[in-house]
Design a protein around this motif. Sequence first.
Motif, PDB file in Angstrom:
ATOM      1  N   THR A 161      35.900  32.248 -11.102  1.00  0.00           N
ATOM      2  CA  THR A 161      36.108  31.879 -12.502  1.00  0.00           C
ATOM      3  C   THR A 161      36.702  33.045 -13.288  1.00  0.00           C
ATOM      4  O   THR A 161      37.613  32.857 -14.113  1.00  0.00           O
ATOM      5  CB  THR A 161      34.780  31.441 -13.140  1.00  0.00           C
ATOM      6  N   THR A 162      36.195  34.238 -13.033  1.00  0.00           N
ATOM      7  CA  THR A 162      36.725  35.433 -13.709  1.00  0.00           C
ATOM      8  C   THR A 162      38.187  35.651 -13.363  1.00  0.00           C
ATOM      9  O   THR A 162      39.011  35.985 -14.227  1.00  0.00           O
ATOM     10  CB  THR A 162      35.897  36.667 -13.328  1.00  0.00           C
ATOM     11  N   PHE A 163      38.519  35.458 -12.078  1.00  0.00           N
ATOM     12  CA  PHE A 163      39.902  35.617 -11.626  1.00  0.00           C
ATOM     13  C   PHE A 163      40.818  34.595 -12.313  1.00  0.00           C
ATOM     14  O   PHE A 163      41.896  34.942 -12.813  1.00  0.00           O
ATOM     15  CB  PHE A 163      39.969  35.458 -10.113  1.00  0.00           C
ATOM     16  N   ASN A 164      40.393  33.354 -12.343  1.00  0.00           N
ATOM     17  CA  ASN A 164      41.213  32.309 -12.963  1.00  0.00           C
ATOM     18  C   ASN A 164      41.400  32.539 -14.461  1.00  0.00           C
ATOM     19  O   ASN A 164      42.480  32.279 -15.015  1.00  0.00           O
ATOM     20  CB  ASN A 164      40.581  30.937 -12.726  1.00  0.00           C
ATOM     21  N   ALA A 165      40.376  33.055 -15.101  1.00  0.00           N
ATOM     22  CA  ALA A 165      40.470  33.335 -16.530  1.00  0.00           C
ATOM     23  C   ALA A 165      41.466  34.462 -16.799  1.00  0.00           C
ATOM     24  O   ALA A 165      42.275  34.397 -17.743  1.00  0.00           O
ATOM     25  CB  ALA A 165      39.103  33.695 -17.092  1.00  0.00           C
ATOM     26  N   ALA A 166      41.427  35.496 -15.957  1.00  0.00           N
ATOM     27  CA  ALA A 166      42.363  36.613 -16.119  1.00  0.00           C
ATOM     28  C   ALA A 166      43.801  36.160 -15.856  1.00  0.00           C
ATOM     29  O   ALA A 166      44.741  36.567 -16.562  1.00  0.00           O
ATOM     30  CB  ALA A 166      41.967  37.740 -15.176  1.00  0.00           C
ATOM     31  N   TYR A 167      43.938  35.321 -14.850  1.00  0.00           N
ATOM     32  CA  TYR A 167      45.265  34.787 -14.512  1.00  0.00           C
ATOM     33  C   TYR A 167      45.790  33.921 -15.659  1.00  0.00           C
ATOM     34  O   TYR A 167      46.960  34.030 -16.077  1.00  0.00           O
ATOM     35  CB  TYR A 167      45.168  33.977 -13.222  1.00  0.00           C
ATOM     36  N   GLY A 168      44.917  33.059 -16.174  1.00  0.00           N
ATOM     37  CA  GLY A 168      45.337  32.167 -17.258  1.00  0.00           C
ATOM     38  C   GLY A 168      45.716  32.913 -18.521  1.00  0.00           C
ATOM     39  O   GLY A 168      46.617  32.496 -19.248  1.00  0.00           O
ATOM     40  N   LYS A 169      45.053  34.043 -18.788  1.00  0.00           N
ATOM     41  CA  LYS A 169      45.373  34.827 -19.973  1.00  0.00           C
ATOM     42  C   LYS A 169      46.768  35.418 -19.883  1.00  0.00           C
ATOM     43  O   LYS A 169      47.524  35.452 -20.874  1.00  0.00           O
ATOM     44  CB  LYS A 169      44.337  35.939 -20.152  1.00  0.00           C
ATOM     45  N   LEU A 170      47.150  35.867 -18.692  1.00  0.00           N
ATOM     46  CA  LEU A 170      48.501  36.410 -18.507  1.00  0.00           C
ATOM     47  C   LEU A 170      49.561  35.316 -18.640  1.00  0.00           C
ATOM     48  O   LEU A 170      50.637  35.564 -19.192  1.00  0.00           O
ATOM     49  CB  LEU A 170      48.593  37.090 -17.136  1.00  0.00           C
ATOM     50  N   ILE A 171      49.241  34.136 -18.138  1.00  0.00           N
ATOM     51  CA  ILE A 171      50.156  33.000 -18.314  1.00  0.00           C
ATOM     52  C   ILE A 171      50.324  32.691 -19.801  1.00  0.00           C
ATOM     53  O   ILE A 171      51.430  32.437 -20.292  1.00  0.00           O
ATOM     54  CB  ILE A 171      49.644  31.754 -17.566  1.00  0.00           C
ATOM     55  N   ALA A 172      49.224  32.731 -20.523  1.00  0.00           N
ATOM     56  CA  ALA A 172      49.262  32.467 -21.962  1.00  0.00           C
ATOM     57  C   ALA A 172      50.073  33.520 -22.696  1.00  0.00           C
ATOM     58  O   ALA A 172      50.692  33.232 -23.732  1.00  0.00           O
ATOM     59  CB  ALA A 172      47.846  32.417 -22.519  1.00  0.00           C
ATOM     60  N   PHE A 173      50.110  34.755 -22.179  1.00  0.00           N
ATOM     61  CA  PHE A 173      50.891  35.820 -22.781  1.00  0.00           C
ATOM     62  C   PHE A 173      52.386  35.704 -22.444  1.00  0.00           C
ATOM     63  O   PHE A 173      53.192  36.482 -22.946  1.00  0.00           O
ATOM     64  CB  PHE A 173      50.371  37.181 -22.318  1.00  0.00           C
ATOM     65  N   GLY A 174      52.728  34.748 -21.575  1.00  0.00           N
ATOM     66  CA  GLY A 174      54.138  34.497 -21.280  1.00  0.00           C
ATOM     67  C   GLY A 174      54.656  35.094 -19.999  1.00  0.00           C
ATOM     68  O   GLY A 174      55.867  35.079 -19.739  1.00  0.00           O
ATOM     69  N   LEU A 175      53.788  35.618 -19.147  1.00  0.00           N
ATOM     70  CA  LEU A 175      54.243  36.184 -17.882  1.00  0.00           C
ATOM     71  C   LEU A 175      54.486  35.068 -16.871  1.00  0.00           C
ATOM     72  O   LEU A 175      53.790  34.048 -16.866  1.00  0.00           O
ATOM     73  CB  LEU A 175      53.222  37.165 -17.323  1.00  0.00           C
TER      74      LEU A 175
END
Length: 383
Positions: A161-175
């Motif tokens: 869950t922590t990994f997916n949250a970190a990944y999703g945050k970067l996607i949200a930042f536009g990466l």
Amino acid sequence: MYTLKNNTGLFLCVFMAVTFMITAPLAAASKFALLEQENAQENETDHEEGINLSAAQMKIAGIKVKPVISKIQYSTIYAPGEVKANGYKSYVVSPRTESVIINRHAILGEHVEVGQKLVTLFSESMAQAQADYLIASTEWHRLQKLDSQTVSESQLVLVETTFNAAYGKLIAFGLTEQTIKDITNIDTRLFGQYSLVAQSAGVVLQDDFYQGQRVAVGDVVMLLADEDDLWVEAKVSPNKKLNVSINSPAVVSLGNQDYTAKVIQEAHTIDPITRTRTIRLSVDNHEDSLHSGMFVKINFQFATTNKVMAVPEEALVRGADGDWIVFVEDHPGEFNAVEVELGRALGDLREIKGLISGTRVVTQGAFFVASEKAKGGFDPHNH
């Protein structure tokens, strides 16, 4: 006495015979002259009805003759307009976290492709997000390699869950996904730097920023647009009767160039500033000759219900009796004035009635033909 009477009668007979011989030829000559005069008048009348021009004379006077065909015609209504970027094929490049612009990789007017790097920025929030992702990714991949008896299910779920949250945050930042995967391989000293790339192919229409400038979330850094298909927005007076429907045809004019367009939207509200209603059209721009911000002329087209005949306005002249006439070419270079009845105005054309479809009519230079007809001759050099 008898002799005298006989001689008198004879004299009278001779006198009458001589008189007849003299007056008869005179009467015949007078009648011939009268017929000749009538023929001359008739010929003069025929000459007034038509005029003959040589090919050289027509060329000098700029006279053009075309067959007028009965067909579906279009009336037009004019409106001013402005070229706009296609909002459905445009993309706004903006940061999703407060950042500082480090470098630009594309300039105004440049055509970019999907995935092409546009601008590099730095953000403290991005540095933290990248670090969080690196830690979460490392831990997640480590636990995946361990035996299931070594790691509890709850611990595995927490790390995932922590990994997916970190990944999703970067996607949200536009990466992009590839950029996120590369985080594990980059120097941690570069954390915080990231690039925005083109999400669609197009032309850079806007890049109002400077290197070193701090930009907030949502600030427009660049605007990309596909200029192959542009919008044109017509500004129409609310008092003008213009009933258009989706896909109604129109002609967009810029200088001497015309472009075929069609209606795609119509606003049902009045602009509070311009007090006009907006009609949006789509225009093909594969030749890349139209650009956002250009002002153009728009002529909406409305087809006639039936086939009609129409001529340019300059083909019409007033006859001696005030009726409208056109000059018809019955034979090459021979023109006769024919009265016509005018119908609807169809843009630069005017509907006419009274001719057979296919009739050859003077469409340019009718005024000169009328002038020469009035003079009874043709001298283009005024000699």
